[in-house]
Design a protein around this motif. Sequence first.
Motif, PDB file in Angstrom:
ATOM      1  N   ASN A  31       1.114  -1.350 -11.398  1.00 59.14           N
ATOM      2  CA  ASN A  31       0.322  -2.529 -11.747  1.00 59.14           C
ATOM      3  C   ASN A  31       0.480  -3.636 -10.710  1.00 59.14           C
ATOM      4  N   LYS A  32       1.706  -3.888 -10.304  1.00 59.63           N
ATOM      5  CA  LYS A  32       1.948  -4.957  -9.329  1.00 59.63           C
ATOM      6  C   LYS A  32       1.371  -4.617  -7.963  1.00 59.63           C
ATOM      7  N   GLN A  33       1.534  -3.363  -7.539  1.00 60.14           N
ATOM      8  CA  GLN A  33       1.035  -3.001  -6.214  1.00 60.14           C
ATOM      9  C   GLN A  33      -0.488  -2.926  -6.194  1.00 60.14           C
ATOM     10  N   MET A  34      -1.100  -2.577  -7.305  1.00 59.52           N
ATOM     11  CA  MET A  34      -2.564  -2.605  -7.349  1.00 59.52           C
ATOM     12  C   MET A  34      -3.081  -4.036  -7.263  1.00 59.52           C
ATOM     13  N   ASN A  35      -2.368  -4.950  -7.874  1.00 61.54           N
ATOM     14  CA  ASN A  35      -2.730  -6.362  -7.735  1.00 61.54           C
ATOM     15  C   ASN A  35      -2.548  -6.828  -6.296  1.00 61.54           C
ATOM     16  N   ALA A  36      -1.450  -6.362  -5.676  1.00 62.53           N
ATOM     17  CA  ALA A  36      -1.152  -6.788  -4.302  1.00 62.53           C
ATOM     18  C   ALA A  36      -2.143  -6.213  -3.304  1.00 62.53           C
ATOM     19  N   THR A  37      -2.677  -5.027  -3.587  1.00 63.75           N
ATOM     20  CA  THR A  37      -3.624  -4.385  -2.664  1.00 63.75           C
ATOM     21  C   THR A  37      -5.074  -4.573  -3.087  1.00 63.75           C
ATOM     22  N   TRP A  38      -5.322  -5.437  -4.065  1.00 62.93           N
ATOM     23  CA  TRP A  38      -6.702  -5.720  -4.470  1.00 62.93           C
ATOM     24  C   TRP A  38      -7.500  -6.160  -3.252  1.00 62.93           C
ATOM     25  N   PRO A  39      -8.562  -5.453  -2.903  1.00 58.40           N
ATOM     26  CA  PRO A  39      -9.243  -5.724  -1.631  1.00 58.40           C
ATOM     27  C   PRO A  39      -9.886  -7.101  -1.523  1.00 58.40           C
ATOM     28  N   PHE A  40     -10.113  -7.761  -2.661  1.00 57.08           N
ATOM     29  CA  PHE A  40     -10.774  -9.065  -2.619  1.00 57.08           C
ATOM     30  C   PHE A  40      -9.794 -10.238  -2.595  1.00 57.08           C
ATOM     31  N   ILE A  41      -8.486  -9.971  -2.493  1.00 63.10           N
ATOM     32  CA  ILE A  41      -7.507 -11.054  -2.623  1.00 63.10           C
ATOM     33  C   ILE A  41      -7.675 -12.098  -1.513  1.00 63.10           C
ATOM     34  N   HIS A  42      -7.852 -11.638  -0.273  1.00 61.61           N
ATOM     35  CA  HIS A  42      -8.016 -12.589   0.834  1.00 61.61           C
ATOM     36  C   HIS A  42      -9.400 -13.229   0.810  1.00 61.61           C
ATOM     37  N   ALA A  43     -10.397 -12.463   0.394  1.00 66.31           N
ATOM     38  CA  ALA A  43     -11.744 -13.028   0.274  1.00 66.31           C
ATOM     39  C   ALA A  43     -11.766 -14.134  -0.762  1.00 66.31           C
ATOM     40  N   LYS A  44     -11.089 -13.919  -1.881  1.00 68.74           N
ATOM     41  CA  LYS A  44     -11.022 -14.936  -2.932  1.00 68.74           C
ATOM     42  C   LYS A  44     -10.361 -16.200  -2.413  1.00 68.74           C
ATOM     43  N   SER A  45      -9.286 -16.015  -1.657  1.00 65.89           N
ATOM     44  CA  SER A  45      -8.573 -17.168  -1.107  1.00 65.89           C
ATOM     45  C   SER A  45      -9.462 -17.968  -0.151  1.00 65.89           C
ATOM     46  N   LYS A  46     -10.179 -17.257   0.730  1.00 64.60           N
ATOM     47  CA  LYS A  46     -11.054 -17.932   1.687  1.00 64.60           C
ATOM     48  C   LYS A  46     -12.178 -18.690   0.992  1.00 64.60           C
ATOM     49  N   ILE A  47     -12.813 -18.028   0.028  1.00 63.59           N
ATOM     50  CA  ILE A  47     -13.936 -18.657  -0.667  1.00 63.59           C
ATOM     51  C   ILE A  47     -13.467 -19.885  -1.436  1.00 63.59           C
ATOM     52  N   LYS A  69       0.827  -1.200   0.000  1.00 67.68           N
ATOM     53  CA  LYS A  69       0.000   0.000   0.000  1.00 67.68           C
ATOM     54  C   LYS A  69       0.865   1.255   0.000  1.00 67.68           C
ATOM     55  N   GLU A  70       1.853   1.302   0.881  1.00 69.76           N
ATOM     56  CA  GLU A  70       2.738   2.462   0.964  1.00 69.76           C
ATOM     57  C   GLU A  70       3.516   2.648  -0.333  1.00 69.76           C
ATOM     58  N   SER A  71       3.959   1.539  -0.922  1.00 67.28           N
ATOM     59  CA  SER A  71       4.677   1.611  -2.194  1.00 67.28           C
ATOM     60  C   SER A  71       3.778   2.149  -3.295  1.00 67.28           C
ATOM     61  N   LEU A  72       2.542   1.708  -3.316  1.00 75.17           N
ATOM     62  CA  LEU A  72       1.593   2.157  -4.335  1.00 75.17           C
ATOM     63  C   LEU A  72       1.322   3.656  -4.201  1.00 75.17           C
ATOM     64  N   MET A  73       1.094   4.129  -2.989  1.00 72.18           N
ATOM     65  CA  MET A  73       0.786   5.544  -2.791  1.00 72.18           C
ATOM     66  C   MET A  73       1.955   6.423  -3.214  1.00 72.18           C
ATOM     67  N   ASP A  74       3.175   5.994  -2.905  1.00 73.19           N
ATOM     68  CA  ASP A  74       4.353   6.766  -3.336  1.00 73.19           C
ATOM     69  C   ASP A  74       4.507   6.750  -4.843  1.00 73.19           C
ATOM     70  N   ALA A  75       4.260   5.601  -5.467  1.00 74.61           N
ATOM     71  CA  ALA A  75       4.383   5.504  -6.926  1.00 74.61           C
ATOM     72  C   ALA A  75       3.354   6.394  -7.616  1.00 74.61           C
ATOM     73  N   LEU A  76       2.137   6.431  -7.108  1.00 77.62           N
ATOM     74  CA  LEU A  76       1.104   7.280  -7.694  1.00 77.62           C
ATOM     75  C   LEU A  76       1.424   8.760  -7.496  1.00 77.62           C
ATOM     76  N   THR A  77       1.940   9.107  -6.318  1.00 83.75           N
ATOM     77  CA  THR A  77       2.324  10.499  -6.075  1.00 83.75           C
ATOM     78  C   THR A  77       3.503  10.893  -6.945  1.00 83.75           C
ATOM     79  N   PHE A  78       4.405   9.945  -7.189  1.00 79.40           N
ATOM     80  CA  PHE A  78       5.541  10.165  -8.085  1.00 79.40           C
ATOM     81  C   PHE A  78       5.052  10.515  -9.488  1.00 79.40           C
ATOM     82  N   ILE A  79       4.088   9.753  -9.987  1.00 79.60           N
ATOM     83  CA  ILE A  79       3.527  10.020 -11.315  1.00 79.60           C
ATOM     84  C   ILE A  79       2.850  11.389 -11.327  1.00 79.60           C
TER      85      ILE A  79
END
Length: 618
Positions: free
Chosen positions: A538-554, A505-515
Amino acid sequence: MPQKVTCTKPYCFFCSMNEQPPSLRRAKVAQCFKELPLSRLRDDQEHVLVLSGLFNIAIKQPDDPEFPSLGIFECMTKLIHKGITDKEWLLRDQNIYIPYYAAHIIGTYTMNKAHFAEKAVKSGVVLPLMELLRGKISWVEERVAVRALGHLASHDKTFEAVALYEVEIIELAKNIACNCFEVVYEKFVGLKEKKRVKYHCDLLTRGLGGFELENRKAEEWASQLQCWSLYLLNCFACRERSSFDLICSQDFLKIVCGMWGGLANHTSPAGIGLIRALCHTKKGRESVAKLKNVIESVCNVSRSSDDWQYAAIDSLLLLLKDPDTRYEVIDIAALFLVDLVELKSLNGRERVGEAITQTLLQDYHKVKYGNLKLKKKKAERALDEIWDLKVEKRKKEKLMSDEEMKENELSVFMLKQQGNQEFWAGYIEEAVKKYSKALDLCPLKMRKERIVLYSNRAQCYLLLKKPEAAISDTTRALSLSKTVSSHSKSLWRRSQAYDMMGLAKESLMDALTFISSRMKCKHTNRVKIPYYAAVMINKQMNATWPFIHAKSKICNRLKGKVPVDEKSIPGKPTIIEEKLVEKTCRRRKLEKARRKKKEVNFTGGAGLTVAHTGTVRD
């Protein structure tokens, strides 16, 4: 001429709105609100059309007193109650849309005006909203119910009406906040297009449809469901009532510290907002201070490009000012806040760095010369560093002559050039020593030179695989900048460092602010997003996708153990790029060869070279 079609319905809302005398129009609209919930209206489709129209009017004019004064709250209350109690009616025609629209209208009109909220409470809106919050229909109605209840609870005069269900509301809001992404994934996102509930699709996309749009809106709504649940909890936390311990549950706080609004709801304080509210109370500070991972999470936000960075700093300062919690958190907080002591302003707040300095050094002499000892030597060294920088160095520079100051400036310039040469020669550790010595000599007034030195040393730490040191130096460089996001190179380097630590998340926010900072830069003619930054985002958005843990549980529950791609799980480093297609690989190799050829001809000086790894030398 075509004949004018006249409406035969005795209480048509649309005809009533077209009445010319205002007094007659108001009287007819009031009568429509009374008749609308009654079952004797055979054309049930009219309900949806009217509700949809009222929904649009409320959004455009939420502070208009006309409809609240004519009985709209009584009408919406009866319609929600009817939808909950009469299943046959709810499933007929398009009536399934009505409870959603009704709850949304209530929440919109009670958002800003306290006297509207009072009218709504007197009309009995709380009980039907509670039924929706209990999940009597679906998660879509839960979203607007928790929003409306949050607005009612935010007004002092209507809070008690909501507090009648205090314990149940807190438990429901906590449960929704913790499980909403799993519910939305299971009930909507994880389903195939044909299996999705039609009215959910229509509400999400406003009838436009489209699988991708539905997914994007579902993610946004799930995030809003979580954020509004936290907001409702915030309304109770601020008042420190008898149920306060339910909110301060350790298990819940460990989860809530990781909740954020995401890119779709970046204006919501989400989890950090609730933590901050708890830190304004004595009992809340005691609960937060006991949890190391919560403190570390707040500290990470305090050194990030998050919109709520100041809320994290406020939380830490509140904990440090309380003598009962100060020494439980200072060993962790000092290691992060030491990088922010030169921060001038943040979100309109002036002298933020001075406030941090005063709070951290309030008992420095007891630590240095008395019997007061901190648990970690690193924290004591951080306080020593702040004292040397903010006190001793200032005194020393005031006593220096102009000649001594000029000698120091010249030495700084020479050491910086030597550090650059060591860097390009591949002696990274030697370059770090040169930059460190230059920083020790560099006068405090030379802010731009210090920014460059911190940022260059951070690049060295990246190559030495020391991400924590790189984050520290880039944060100091950004704190010295006129605005926190003005030094784009430091943002990019900190984004890489956070990536190495698995803080997506922190990496993504810095990358977006950088752009964003590159786009606003006056000295660049290019507006294209750099390839390396696009890969990171792209990678950090995939990593912070809010449904990633939900998908794993389901998946684990329905199909057995289905492995989730480790690269997309938060906490895993995501700096390694994906393999490109053959043509792209060939093009990248050619570009890299050209850059290497240019770097071989580098002769020193103050030139700039940009490579994929971010090795920008000033």
